[in-house]
Design an enzyme around this catalytic site. Structure first.
Site, PDB file in Angstrom:
ATOM      1  N   GLU A  22      30.938  42.987  44.086  1.00 41.98           N
ATOM      2  CA  GLU A  22      30.969  43.364  42.673  1.00 41.98           C
ATOM      3  C   GLU A  22      31.641  44.719  42.470  1.00 41.98           C
ATOM      4  O   GLU A  22      32.252  44.964  41.428  1.00 41.98           O
ATOM      5  CB  GLU A  22      29.558  43.382  42.097  1.00 41.98           C
ATOM      6  CG  GLU A  22      28.832  42.038  42.150  1.00 41.98           C
ATOM      7  CD  GLU A  22      29.608  40.908  41.485  1.00 41.98           C
ATOM      8  OE1 GLU A  22      30.388  41.182  40.558  1.00 41.98           O
ATOM      9  OE2 GLU A  22      29.445  39.751  41.919  1.00 41.98           O
ATOM     10  N   HIS A  25      35.312  44.134  41.866  1.00 39.77           N
ATOM     11  CA  HIS A  25      35.561  43.755  40.470  1.00 39.77           C
ATOM     12  C   HIS A  25      35.459  44.976  39.557  1.00 39.77           C
ATOM     13  O   HIS A  25      36.314  45.199  38.689  1.00 39.77           O
ATOM     14  CB  HIS A  25      34.537  42.710  40.013  1.00 39.77           C
ATOM     15  CG  HIS A  25      34.675  41.378  40.664  1.00 39.77           C
ATOM     16  ND1 HIS A  25      35.880  40.748  40.849  1.00 39.77           N
ATOM     17  CD2 HIS A  25      33.732  40.533  41.180  1.00 39.77           C
ATOM     18  CE1 HIS A  25      35.689  39.581  41.436  1.00 39.77           C
ATOM     19  NE2 HIS A  25      34.389  39.432  41.653  1.00 39.77           N
TER      20      HIS A  25
END
Length: 419
Positions: A22, A25
């Protein structure tokens, strides 16, 4: 290893993999100027949360994934329709900083305005009639970082230029691809750390760590001995030592070794282990920085190739779905690996990180690879697929993915707990 220790090891291990995925991202989204509303590890109810700048960072109850909630991926907040009465908090320049939808009485300094027109995505204005003033309409400029307050919950508005869909195809592709990329980079870093701390297996004709119960220590061999020959046969590589020992279980072998400048002849009788010779010596280890860097990349690449081979066997029928493992299998394997030492646990985590990266790159709807597939279609046709069609495909894909997870988890439960 206790159950509690296994649970902690599993949560920390899986949490680290999800965090770095994550994080990829998140960092690329921030670089592209996308508003990231939440950075979450886990799913379900919040266990811990804090807000810094524009983003709420949360840890949620179920440690089986995570997400970065980017503006524009979901329907944007509340629509300010004509006739709606809102409270406005203005700065000294009369620019709107907060828009209060409900509980306006809790904000005594707010100006109560009945909206005639409003746009908080493109032109950033609210036009309306203020209470206790004349009936003339007034236009209020809205700050790009203004906040909507609905029942006490604050949410920052997202102008179009801060939304995911408004960014270039390249920026969107990099943002989605960055998750798997960071999983591969994490594996590289972990293997480099292992190489620096434990060393990288070397192919020198040299003895590494000697076990306490093997034939080598009984014969008097020592770690660091350089092997020149075995039974008169010259050796220059570790692999050659392994081959000769393996092929001669129970036979006396004369090792000619160099130790501290002296050349010695040592007779060794390899133990017979299932028909193969073993003397209880590990490969020599090299802790140089350059070799550790190379080890990080080569080991990661090895696992990338291995996992793709397994996936190919799954497609061709050489590998069945019953052999697949889910969270339960990962939990059980983590317990076994953790008992064998920290370096094996690190290797296990690095392999899982590579696996997570590859799985997310597969063209499966609802995963990163599915979204990248739609970006490829957009590049070919010159325009994006409609949100409705893409959303429907991702919904079907997510449903099938959940069905697969249930099937794999049930197989795991039968394999590990219902034997």
């Amino acid at each position: 290893m206790s159950t509690l220790s296994t649970v902690i090891a599993f949560i920390l291990l899986f949490g680290a993999l999800v965090f770095f995925h994550e994080l990829g991202h998140f960092l690329f989204a921030k670089k592209a100027g996308i508003l990231c509303r939440e950075f979450a590890i886990g799913f379900g109810p919040k266990v811990f949360a804090f807000k810094k700048n524009e983003t709420v960072y949360t840890i949620r109850l179920l440690p089986l994934g995570g997400y970065v909630r980017m503006a524009g991926e979901d329907p944007e907040l509340i629509e300010l329709k004509p006739g709606l009465r809102v409270g406005l908090i203005l700065d000294e320049n009369e620019v709107v900083q907060k828009i209060i939808i409900n509980q306006k009485s809790k904000y005594p300094n707010a100006r109560i305005v009945e909206i005639e027109r409003a746009d908080i995505e493109k032109d950033l204005f609210i036009q309306g009639i203020e209470e206790e003033e004349d009936e003339r309409s007034k236009v209020y400029k809205v700050d790009p970082k203004a906040v909507l307050v609905d029942n006490g919950i604050e949410s920052q508005i997202a102008p179009l230029d801060r939304q995911f869909a408004s960014k270039s195809l390249l920026a969107r592709t990099l943002t989605i691809f960055a998750g798997p990329l960071f999983n591969f980079l994490l594996a590289v870093v972990v293997y480099i750390i292992i190489g620096l701390l434990q060393g990288v297996p070397s192919d020198e004709a040299k003895l590494g760590v000697i076990t306490e119960d093997g034939a080598a220590i009984e014969a008097g061999l020592q770690e660091g001995d350089i092997v020149h020959s075995i039974d008169g046969e010259k050796v220059t590589k570790w692999a050659e030592i392994v081959e000769i020992v393996r092929d001669n279980p129970g036979e006396t072998l004369t090792f000619q070794v160099e130790r501290n400048g002296d050349v010695l002849d040592v007779d060794v009788v390899p133990n017979d282990v299932e028909g193969q010779g073993k003397i209880g010596v590990y490969a020599p280890m090299d802790k140089s920085f350059v070799d550790a860097i190379a080890y990080g990349f080569t080991e990661t690449w090895f696992w990338i190739k291995t996992i793709f081979i397994i996936l190919g066997d799954l497609v061709t029928g050489g590998f069945t779905i019953d052999a697949l493992g889910g969270p339960v299998a990962i939990y059980a394997s983590t317990e076994m690996v953790a008992e064998s030492g920290i370096f094996n646990l690190l290797r296990w985590g690095a392999m899982l990180s590579v696996n997570l990266g590859i799985m997310n790159l597969l063209p499966i709807p609802a995963l990163d690879g599915g979204r990248l597939t739609f970006f490829a279609i957009e590049a070919l046709r010159g325009k994006p697929v409609s949100k409705e069609k893409e959303g429907f495909v991702h919904l079907i894909g997510f449903s099938l993915l959940m069905l697969l997870m249930i099937l794999v988890t049930w197989n795991d439960i039968q394999r590990f707990f219902l034997k």
